[in-house]
Design a protein around this motif. Sequence first.
Motif, PDB file in Angstrom:
ATOM      1  N   GLU B  30      23.612  78.503  33.446  1.00  0.00           N
ATOM      2  CA  GLU B  30      23.592  79.820  32.777  1.00  0.00           C
ATOM      3  C   GLU B  30      22.643  79.869  31.594  1.00  0.00           C
ATOM      4  O   GLU B  30      22.526  80.905  30.940  1.00  0.00           O
ATOM      5  N   MET B  31      22.001  78.739  31.254  1.00  0.00           N
ATOM      6  CA  MET B  31      21.192  78.699  30.040  1.00  0.00           C
ATOM      7  C   MET B  31      19.708  78.855  30.373  1.00  0.00           C
ATOM      8  O   MET B  31      19.161  78.075  31.157  1.00  0.00           O
ATOM      9  N   ASP B  32      19.061  79.811  29.718  1.00  0.00           N
ATOM     10  CA  ASP B  32      17.633  80.020  29.966  1.00  0.00           C
ATOM     11  C   ASP B  32      16.799  78.815  29.545  1.00  0.00           C
ATOM     12  O   ASP B  32      15.726  78.568  30.092  1.00  0.00           O
ATOM     13  N   ALA B  99       7.199  62.671  33.584  1.00  0.00           N
ATOM     14  CA  ALA B  99       6.851  63.015  34.965  1.00  0.00           C
ATOM     15  C   ALA B  99       7.696  64.161  35.498  1.00  0.00           C
ATOM     16  O   ALA B  99       7.253  64.924  36.368  1.00  0.00           O
ATOM     17  N   HIS B 100       8.910  64.294  34.968  1.00  0.00           N
ATOM     18  CA  HIS B 100       9.817  65.318  35.500  1.00  0.00           C
ATOM     19  C   HIS B 100      10.116  66.419  34.472  1.00  0.00           C
ATOM     20  O   HIS B 100      11.105  67.135  34.620  1.00  0.00           O
ATOM     21  N   ASP B 101       9.256  66.482  33.462  1.00  0.00           N
ATOM     22  CA  ASP B 101       9.337  67.552  32.465  1.00  0.00           C
ATOM     23  C   ASP B 101      10.748  67.646  31.868  1.00  0.00           C
ATOM     24  O   ASP B 101      11.334  68.725  31.771  1.00  0.00           O
ATOM     25  N   VAL B 102      11.266  66.483  31.489  1.00  0.00           N
ATOM     26  CA  VAL B 102      12.636  66.420  30.984  1.00  0.00           C
ATOM     27  C   VAL B 102      12.676  66.697  29.486  1.00  0.00           C
ATOM     28  O   VAL B 102      11.971  66.043  28.713  1.00  0.00           O
ATOM     29  N   GLY B 103      13.452  67.658  29.101  1.00  0.00           N
ATOM     30  CA  GLY B 103      13.597  67.995  27.691  1.00  0.00           C
ATOM     31  C   GLY B 103      14.999  67.729  27.169  1.00  0.00           C
ATOM     32  O   GLY B 103      15.264  67.859  25.971  1.00  0.00           O
ATOM     33  N   TYR B 104      15.897  67.368  28.073  1.00  0.00           N
ATOM     34  CA  TYR B 104      17.300  67.138  27.674  1.00  0.00           C
ATOM     35  C   TYR B 104      17.825  65.896  28.381  1.00  0.00           C
ATOM     36  O   TYR B 104      17.637  65.736  29.592  1.00  0.00           O
ATOM     37  N   LEU B 330      25.778  72.926  25.781  1.00  0.00           N
ATOM     38  CA  LEU B 330      25.474  73.916  24.749  1.00  0.00           C
ATOM     39  C   LEU B 330      24.708  73.278  23.586  1.00  0.00           C
ATOM     40  O   LEU B 330      23.757  73.857  23.048  1.00  0.00           O
ATOM     41  N   LEU B 331      25.130  72.075  23.188  1.00  0.00           N
ATOM     42  CA  LEU B 331      24.426  71.363  22.114  1.00  0.00           C
ATOM     43  C   LEU B 331      22.981  71.088  22.538  1.00  0.00           C
ATOM     44  O   LEU B 331      22.047  71.235  21.739  1.00  0.00           O
ATOM     45  N   ALA B 332      22.820  70.702  23.809  1.00  0.00           N
ATOM     46  CA  ALA B 332      21.468  70.419  24.310  1.00  0.00           C
ATOM     47  C   ALA B 332      20.598  71.674  24.228  1.00  0.00           C
ATOM     48  O   ALA B 332      19.494  71.646  23.668  1.00  0.00           O
ATOM     49  N   ALA B 333      21.142  72.764  24.764  1.00  0.00           N
ATOM     50  CA  ALA B 333      20.365  74.012  24.791  1.00  0.00           C
ATOM     51  C   ALA B 333      20.024  74.484  23.392  1.00  0.00           C
ATOM     52  O   ALA B 333      18.970  75.080  23.165  1.00  0.00           O
ATOM     53  N   ALA B 334      20.906  74.187  22.416  1.00  0.00           N
ATOM     54  CA  ALA B 334      20.669  74.614  21.033  1.00  0.00           C
ATOM     55  C   ALA B 334      19.751  73.640  20.296  1.00  0.00           C
ATOM     56  O   ALA B 334      19.486  73.814  19.109  1.00  0.00           O
ATOM     57  N   GLY B 335      19.327  72.588  20.989  1.00  0.00           N
ATOM     58  CA  GLY B 335      18.405  71.642  20.357  1.00  0.00           C
ATOM     59  C   GLY B 335      19.069  70.719  19.349  1.00  0.00           C
ATOM     60  O   GLY B 335      18.406  70.167  18.470  1.00  0.00           O
ATOM     61  N   GLU B 336      20.362  70.537  19.466  1.00  0.00           N
ATOM     62  CA  GLU B 336      21.088  69.712  18.482  1.00  0.00           C
ATOM     63  C   GLU B 336      20.946  68.231  18.820  1.00  0.00           C
ATOM     64  O   GLU B 336      21.909  67.541  19.178  1.00  0.00           O
ATOM     65  N   HIS B 337      19.734  67.754  18.673  1.00  0.00           N
ATOM     66  CA  HIS B 337      19.430  66.368  18.999  1.00  0.00           C
ATOM     67  C   HIS B 337      20.279  65.365  18.203  1.00  0.00           C
ATOM     68  O   HIS B 337      20.513  65.553  17.020  1.00  0.00           O
ATOM     69  N   GLY B 338      20.727  64.315  18.891  1.00  0.00           N
ATOM     70  CA  GLY B 338      21.379  63.217  18.174  1.00  0.00           C
ATOM     71  C   GLY B 338      22.857  63.395  17.971  1.00  0.00           C
ATOM     72  O   GLY B 338      23.444  62.728  17.118  1.00  0.00           O
TER      73      GLY B 338
END
Lengths: 432, 432
Positions: B30-32, B99-104, B330-338
């Motif tokens: 559900e997350m853009d 290689a797999h465009d992983v951001g999370y 949700l934390l991932a989508a919000a960029g709450e790294h760490g």
Amino acid sequence: MPKNMIVAQSGGPSPVINNTLRGIVETAREMDEIGTVYGGWHGIEGVLKEELLNLSEQCPDEISLLRTTPAAGSIGTCRYKLKDGQTEDFDRVLDVFRAHDVGYFIYIGGNDSMDTANKVANLARERGLDVVGIGGPKTIDNDVGDSEYKLIDHTPGYGSTARYWSNYVQMANEENAGSSPADPVLVLQAMGRKIGYIPAAARLADPNREMPLQIYLAERPVNIEQIRENVNAMLKERGRCIVVVSEGLQIEGLEIPEEFIVRDSFGHAMLSSSKITVGQMLTNALNDGKLAVKGATRCNVPGTDQRNNIIHASNVDLSEAYYVGQKAALLAAAGEHGYMASILRTDRDNYTVEYGKAPLSEVANSERHFPADWITEDGMDVTDEFVKYARPLIGDNWVSVPIINGRLRMARMKPIFADQKLTKYVPQADRE
Amino acid sequence: MPKNMIVAQSGGPSPVINNTLRGIVETAREMDEIGTVYGGWHGIEGVLKEELLNLSEQCPDEISLLRTTPAAGSIGTCRYKLKDGQTEDFDRVLDVFRAHDVGYFIYIGGNDSMDTANKVANLARERGLDVVGIGGPKTIDNDVGDSEYKLIDHTPGYGSTARYWSNYVQMANEENAGSSPADPVLVLQAMGRKIGYIPAAARLADPNREMPLQIYLAERPVNIEQIRENVNAMLKERGRCIVVVSEGLQIEGLEIPEEFIVRDSFGHAMLSSSKITVGQMLTNALNDGKLAVKGATRCNVPGTDQRNNIIHASNVDLSEAYYVGQKAALLAAAGEHGYMASILRTDRDNYTVEYGKAPLSEVANSERHFPADWITEDGMDVTDEFVKYARPLIGDNWVSVPIINGRLRMARMKPIFADQKLTKYVPQADRE
């Protein structure tokens, strides 16, 4: 005048044994011929000691809760055996029958118990006591009766333990699939010292043979090199392997030293209580670093859980256990001395049963084997014929077990015992 | 542009770990910000080998069935550890991310995994990759976080294993009560090598201390004479005794010979896989004929069943496992790294929780102990304070597990893997 009834249990419990007891009590309650129903406290030992729990005076709600109360905690069971030479014990049982106006004796158990029920009731009649002796079948091993399934198709208790293994292996397969890089081999030890119906039920988890599952029955001794070869072949193919072994499996090259064996009062080697289990010995052998893949072999020994777990119970088995108890009470009331209440399969293709009777003398003298042709040629599986026989017994639904405040709501009997009218008695085998 | 996500699992499975995975997949959908969700096939090993299961393309019904599919069979887990010196492994992980465009990157596991999640994501950022690293807590041992329960109150998985023990001991108590003339002592071995939350949960079966139950935690070494004395005292009082021991319990006088110990790849002694279990050794010692009553001691070693059994699962735990997964996404989508998604208890008297976050660096450097003052002075029980903490976690209802044609309906993932874009790679620790 109604006569009273004594019900007693013998041998290992089952998840549904109490539902047979409930069937007896609830049926006897409605019969004019039957007065008070007493439970022998811990089987025949309670009869000998005149410890008779009054089941008729228990709250009906508690009797009702026996349905989902597993094992034999409510009236107890025993492994005490009335041996032929124990004349004092037999006399004592008759004294207790007389003192409590007992006209019905139902003994719930396996082959040994059917023999005992027969002897006690016959002796009573010889001595002029009008006692109807009835057997109630019970054993998770499914080893009561004959190999042709004519006296009884299967025993109450077996279906639930079979369901336990069906569920167990399905969940263990998820574990093994997930954890295989670290723990590629999972050894699961099943009950059934001599007869293979319980380990065979692991196949019900996977009737289409999709899992990397091997099943070794006690009927087919095997040597450790053969098992190792089988496991390695599976590891090469699938990377993991689930190995179900009977607690009574003889593995050549892995003999259990005599001093490690514990024997029960019948002289049976209690391998499940031996000082090292066959599952553990096999696990140690497979952990010697010679497997085809890296990683460890793990071992689960479920032990008594497979005979006391009501959560896994088969809805079919639970229901049948009740009707077998009801049938036993009906046979008693009808004066059908010398019979065991029985389950007879009336349609092999579309599972249906009826509740009948089998002569105790025949049951006592018969022996059931696991059919040799239900074991596959390679000795590590059972055939589709077994699956066809056993599949209906595990049912299709969960049993709803009452849970209150996070805990199972078990039946609780009040300690209402019959007055002791005789002098104190120590059972013969307990004297030392 | 959305970035893709890799989820991987590490360590032993739990009955509810897949519901955390489901929470992540259903939320990410559900997350853009989030594109495709990949599961590392058998944890970080699958990332290293570029074996990435596409979870976004699975049938939603199968993802939904992850709820009641126990253990880690769907995407697998591993015990592979990225050690600090394994620079090639770390570089490879970053190559796969690129290689797999992983951001999370979400790593589900215990303390070790939280440390790994932290290192991987920090390294990625140092190298200029925009990767959000998030931890998902999971362990049946409940040993993640701090002893003050500030970082996390309890881990998903623990409640279900605790419920397993609560149910297990209640049913074993019926068995033991019924079978006590033959088998008066029942030894049950619980998981938890070092930390006592699992064996302690046996007390939840009997919060009012009505059963003849003794619980020995690994935190409190004991000698065999003391246990024998305790068991005999119980046998004299009650005629039977249930003894729960931690698999890691050190019993003086019963030392496990070094050559019987098997170690895992972390160097942890795998006592549950050792060549003889502490439960069996204790059983042998109690079977030496010196008990206060006649009869045998039996031993059950449930093993992996306690971490892969969904039938016993806690409805509270199952639900929390889902929301922890959702929080992680949700934390991932919000960029709450760490951060690790966390469960925080907001009311001690009327159980309520909220889902928060705890810094991975703090979690990785913290260690949780079983509170010393929750073990009773006599060393064979836990206190009411423990019961108050753990009771809400086991829930109040059964989890409804789908059953079709007598078998559990497990989720089945289709083998839809990401295209391999890099050269083949053998993880450093697998090279020989």
